[in-house]
Design an enzyme around this catalytic site. Structure first.
Site, PDB file in Angstrom:
ATOM      1  N   ASP A 253      31.259  32.142  46.985  1.00  0.00           N
ATOM      2  CA  ASP A 253      30.127  32.798  46.350  1.00  0.00           C
ATOM      3  C   ASP A 253      28.951  31.824  46.378  1.00  0.00           C
ATOM      4  O   ASP A 253      29.006  30.742  45.767  1.00  0.00           O
ATOM      5  CB  ASP A 253      30.448  33.166  44.907  1.00  0.00           C
ATOM      6  N   ASP A 419      33.813  46.476  43.517  1.00  0.00           N
ATOM      7  CA  ASP A 419      33.872  45.776  42.234  1.00  0.00           C
ATOM      8  C   ASP A 419      34.288  46.738  41.116  1.00  0.00           C
ATOM      9  O   ASP A 419      33.437  47.203  40.341  1.00  0.00           O
ATOM     10  CB  ASP A 419      32.507  45.162  41.897  1.00  0.00           C
TER      11      ASP A 419
END
Length: 588
Positions: A253, A419
């Site tokens: 990330d 998600d």
């Protein structure tokens, strides 16, 4: 003395304008050879050796060759018998035609048809064929290595179409590979023509050896196709199982910290800031530099590396040069597949210039990415499908980022990052009618703890990095993006993110059983047992680690050793010496 000095040759690469050819060029640079790009038909006449790489659609490749005036010159080059190395589409283009593009003729060198893999209840494999598989020589020799290809290695495949092996292809087939219950040609070799369905430039050291072998050999005398001998058919029996391994993916990330530097971070339920006193957010967690970490994971044996840009280029991805530079730099020394996510959508630059998702994706492919990951826009696209169907209108219009990118580059180039989060409901109540497909009762869950066994929940999808919920469940989203043309699902879990409690097995099993494209399990990995558990319980194709890898709490080698101990097939190639040499500017 460098390889290219010891073996001077006029090597050309044919780039017809699609996909990630940068990684091939990087590989050749690292091996120490010189090359030029084909610019016109005269270059093909000058070439001693030619490499034709490519990803994307058969139709696009053939139409582009015609448009730039290289179709007939390429056919003449092949007929002359000079050395040729085709990769992926560069191999499929040798055939007469492909089911992918009815009515479109190939180069016609190999008089057979390229077909789409099938998936059925009797052979429930995922399409695309994505991952590391083995090869089997049609004509075994005393050596396990021929033309740099090793029967003991695994190579990276990513394709929905292939040339099914039939005995009459024996004149051309060099190796075959089994996927599910289908046997296909994974490389061809006849005269001076060599081509692979797998990507050597993305197959680690094993793949680089294939390229090295082609490049270092002296330029041979031409072997015109018309003069090659007839070869008798060869029968090959299917093996009990295929050689496809489970993939271990390292995810980074990436975001800008408060000082303006790009860093690798990791969230706790998507919160990437350190805890601070008085309820104030702390600094962004800094777990390292993205290029250095990606190189480390390549050395440790990661099968893929994924960059998710979680804050940058919200409005202008093509002007976000630092992230493009990250991809370019990583591709120079990381020879496994790279995925980039974040901002792959239709946008408008500050000066008003529109930037369609296809253009954004193309910039990242040209920089060295192999796949792009789409997040929130995928949710919106599936919502629009449902709305159109409710009005009795056509569901697919062909204008979403998923559709345009998959049409141009193939479905295997498009990943959708999902998600979801749990929505708990009264366990005595019936499942919500609209979301019954994603409903789980704790008492029958795969891995519920004592508290969860008394609960019930469904999985709701989110957008904007998990900050906003939508009235769509994870099964609806997964099946919707498959219809749109996505080739893989990266399945996160907001509830498990950063927890170290293991993957949400019920979530992973739910989604994998709902689609027939590959699924990557993400969120929650903390031990090597967690990886084995998710593979055994769900059959998922790949599993991803992040924070535990970054903090060196869980070495990738340890994960793979643990999988091997549990009888799960993995690729075992650790490249620390190679990476060290590259860090010191050496050829490999």
């Amino acid at each position: 003395m460098s390889s290219e000095t010891a073996n001077p040759q006029k090597l050309y690469i044919l780039d017809y304008g699609a996909g990630n050819v940068r990684s091939l060029a990087n590989s050749i640079d690292r091996l120490g050879f010189k090359y030029e790009w084909v610019k016109n038909a005269e270059d093909l006449e000058k070439a001693d050796k030619l490499i034709f790489p490519g990803v994307g659609s058969f139709d696009q490749a053939m139409h582009r060759l015609r448009a730039i005036g290289l179709l007939a010159p390429l056919q003449a080059y092949l007929a002359s018998g000079k050395p040729y190395f085709g990769i992926c589409i560069g191999m499929q283009a040798l055939f007469t035609s492909s089911e992918e593009s009815p009515g479109v003729s190939g180069l016609g060198v190999i008089p057979f048809l390229v077909k789409r893999f099938t998936s059925s209840d009797a052979d429930p494999k995922r399409v695309p064929h994505m991952g590391w598989n083995d090869v089997r020589f049609l004509r075994p020799s005393s050596s396990p290595v021929q033309d740099g290809i090793s029967a003991d290695a695994h190579y990276y495949f990513v394709h929905s179409f292939a040339a099914p092996y039939v005995p009459e292809l024996a004149a051309w087939a060099h190796t075959t590979t089994q996927y599910g219950r289908e046997l296909f040609v994974s490389s061809v070799r006849r005269g001076n023509i060599l081509a692979t369905q797998f990507h050597p430039e993305k197959s680690g050291e094993a793949g680089l050896e294939v390229l090295r072998d082609f490049l270092r050999k002296p330029v041979p005398a031409p072997q015109p196709l018309a003069n090659l001998p007839v070869v008798d058919p060869v029968e090959i029996a299917l093996a009990e199982t295929d050689g496809l391994v489970k993939r271990v993916v390292a995810c980074l990330d990436v975001r800008t910290n408060d000082a303006g530097d790009l860093v690798v971070t990791k969230g706790d339920q998507y919160d990437v800031r350190e805890k601070a006193d008085a309820g104030k957010g702390g600094n962004v967690r800094n777990l390292g530099k993205p290029v250095e970490l990606s190189r480390r994971y390549f050395a440790e044996g990661a099968d893929e590396v994924c960059f998710l840009n979680i804050t940058s280029f919200r409005n202008s991805p093509l002007q976000d040069q630092p992230m493009l530079d990250v991809v370019r730099a990583a591709a120079e020394t990381v020879f496994v597949p790279l995925t980039i996510g974040g901002g792959i959508k239709d946008t408008v630059d500050p000066d008003g210039t529109p930037r369609p998702a296809l253009e954004v994706a193309g910039a990242y492919f040209r920089s060295g990415a192999d796949k792009v990951s789409i997040g929130s826009d995928a949710v919106f696209a599936v919502e629009e499908i449902h709305a159109r169907e409710a009005r009795g209108e056509p569901a697919l219009l062909g204008n979403t980022g998923i559709e345009t990118i998959s049409k141009a580059y193939g479905s295997q180039a498009v990943v959708v990052s999902v998600d979801p989060k749990r929505v708990y409901i009264d366990p005595s109540a019936p499942p919500p009618a609209a979301h019954a497909a994603s409903f789980i009762r704790g008492e029958s869950a795969l891995a519920a703890n004592e508290e969860e066994k008394g609960k019930a929940w469904w999985y709701q999808c989110t957008v904007a990095g998990g900050r906003e919920t939508r009235d769509i469940d994870v099964v609806q989203l997964a099946q919707g993006v498959e219809r749109l043309g996505a080739g893989e699902i990266l399945l996160n879990s907001i509830d498990r993110d950063g927890s170290g409690r293991g993957f949400d097995l019920d979530l992973v099993k739910l989604v994998r059983e709902a689609v027939r494209i590959p699924v990557v399990a993400s969120s929650g990995a903390g031990t090597k047992e967690h990886f084995a558990d998710v593979f055994e319980a769900t059959g998922v194709e790949a599993a991803l680690g992040a924070g535990a890898f970054h903090r060196r709490e869980l070495p990738i080698e340890s994960v793979k050793e643990g999988l091997k101990e549990r009888g799960i097939k993995v690729r075992r190639e650790y490249l620390k010496d190679m990476v060290s040499a590259m860090e010191h500017g050496q050829t490999i």
